[in-house]
Scaffold this active site. Structure first.
Site, PDB file in Angstrom:
ATOM      1  CB  ALA A  34      -9.902  -5.815   8.990  1.00 11.55           C
ATOM      2  CE  LYS A  35      -6.268  -1.196   9.384  1.00 10.02           C
ATOM      3  NZ  LYS A  35      -5.011  -1.521   8.683  1.00 10.02           N
ATOM      4  NE  ARG A  95      -4.353   6.107  -2.143  1.00 11.06           N
ATOM      5  CZ  ARG A  95      -5.611   6.321  -2.518  1.00 11.06           C
ATOM      6  NH1 ARG A  95      -5.920   7.401  -3.216  1.00 11.06           N
ATOM      7  NH2 ARG A  95      -6.553   5.465  -2.206  1.00 11.06           N
ATOM      8  CB  SER A 104      -6.936   1.353  12.719  1.00 11.36           C
ATOM      9  OG  SER A 104      -7.789   2.470  12.890  1.00 11.36           O
ATOM     10  CE1 TYR A 157      -9.198   0.391   7.777  1.00  6.20           C
ATOM     11  CE2 TYR A 157      -9.727   1.394   9.890  1.00  6.20           C
ATOM     12  CZ  TYR A 157      -8.864   1.222   8.827  1.00  6.20           C
ATOM     13  OH  TYR A 157      -7.664   1.891   8.811  1.00  6.20           O
ATOM     14  CB  ALA A 158     -13.852  -2.147  13.903  1.00  9.56           C
ATOM     15  N   GLY A 206       0.824  -1.205   0.000  1.00  8.25           N
ATOM     16  CA  GLY A 206       0.000   0.000   0.000  1.00  8.25           C
ATOM     17  C   GLY A 206       0.856   1.252   0.000  1.00  8.25           C
ATOM     18  CB  ALA A 207       4.370   1.617  -0.615  1.00  9.07           C
ATOM     19  CG  ASP A 240      -5.219  -8.703  -5.329  1.00  9.90           C
ATOM     20  OD1 ASP A 240      -5.272  -8.431  -4.111  1.00  9.90           O
ATOM     21  OD2 ASP A 240      -6.197  -9.152  -5.972  1.00  9.90           O
ATOM     22  CB  VAL A 241      -1.697  -7.878  -0.447  1.00  9.94           C
ATOM     23  CG1 VAL A 241      -0.549  -6.929  -0.769  1.00  9.94           C
ATOM     24  CG2 VAL A 241      -2.951  -7.105  -0.027  1.00  9.94           C
TER      25      VAL A 241
END
Length: 252
Positions: free
Chosen positions: A156-157, A15, A141, A153-154, A12-13, A62-63
């Site tokens: 996953a993080k 940006r 996060s 997202y929560a 994800g590098a 694609d990870v």
């Protein structure tokens, strides 16, 4: 690049946080594989590193794709050298309240964050354990503590934190540490997208966030890059399995 230059991989590098981390690691002396879904999008980050005197390789991957990850890590090992630092930063947002969230929204976020970190770590650890030295840094996060509209997202993080602690246990005897960084409010395209989603001007959104942060400012990608820089150093070898909240104040 000298024979003893260590190789770092940042996903994800293209940006944001990932680009800042890639630039910082290059400045620290690492040869850096700048990875993102679109290889062309990595060019600016990689070129900037090289113009500053560093060594970089743009890699499209694609990870969440097992074969693509294996191929990408093999290419990095062949063109830059065996990777001994991995920063799992790739991520996507598909925010919505639970009753509106589709299964595809759930799967997309869990796939990129968790499956991606798993596949990249599994591929890279073979080089690290062989070298007897390695550093894995996973991006979690503050949303891991729960955040409205981010059930996917929560989850996953939060999962990233358990994954990190398990890597630390399994890989420690091979000289490999694993840690997670949990950023708070960081000014990126992602947070700008969140502001847009909730219908708030981004400058206003930042100002309101800053008022709620003990240090009274929002975070920048370089704040995360500095923390990564510490965790991958030789001197950080006794720090493993930790979750560091880089959020301008304490988080439970």
């Amino acid at each position: 690049m000298t024979a003893d230059t260590r190789v770092a991989v940042v996903t994800g590098a293209a940006r944001g946080i990932g680009a800042a981390v890639a630039r910082r690691l290059a400045a620290d002396g690492f040869a850096v594989a700048v990875c993102d879904l679109d290889e062309a999008a990595c060019a600016a980050t990689a070129t900037g590193i090289e113009e500053a005197g560093g060594t970089a390789l743009a890699v499209g991957v694609d990870v969440a794709d097992e074969a693509a990850v294996e191929a990408a890590v093999a290419r990095i090992a062949a063109e830059l050298g065996p990777p001994v630092v991995l920063v799992n930063n790739a991520g996507v947002l598909r925010d919505n309240l639970l009753f509106k969230m589709s299964a595809d929204d759930w799967d997309a976020v869990l796939s990129v964050h968790l499956r991606g970190a798993f596949l990249m770590s599994r591929a890279a650890q073979a080089h690290m354990t062989k070298a007897g030295w390695g550093r894995i840094v996973n991006l979690s996060s503050t949303s891991a503590l729960g955040n409205r509209g981010q059930a996917n997202y929560a989850a996953a993080k939060a999962g990233m934190q358990g994954f990190t602690k398990t890597l630390a246990i399994e890989l420690g005897k091979f000289g490999v540490t694993a840690n997670a960084i949990a950023p708070g409010f960081i000014v990126t395209d992602m947070t700008a997208a969140t502001a847009e989603r909730v219908g708030v001007d981004f400058e206003v959104f930042q100002a309101e966030a800053a008022r709620q942060i003990p240090v009274q400012r929002v975070g920048r990608p370089d704040d995360i890059a500095a923390t990564v820089s510490f965790l991958v150093r030789e001197e950080a070898g006794f720090v493993s399995g930790q979750v560091i909240y880089v959020a301008g104040g304490p988080k439970a």
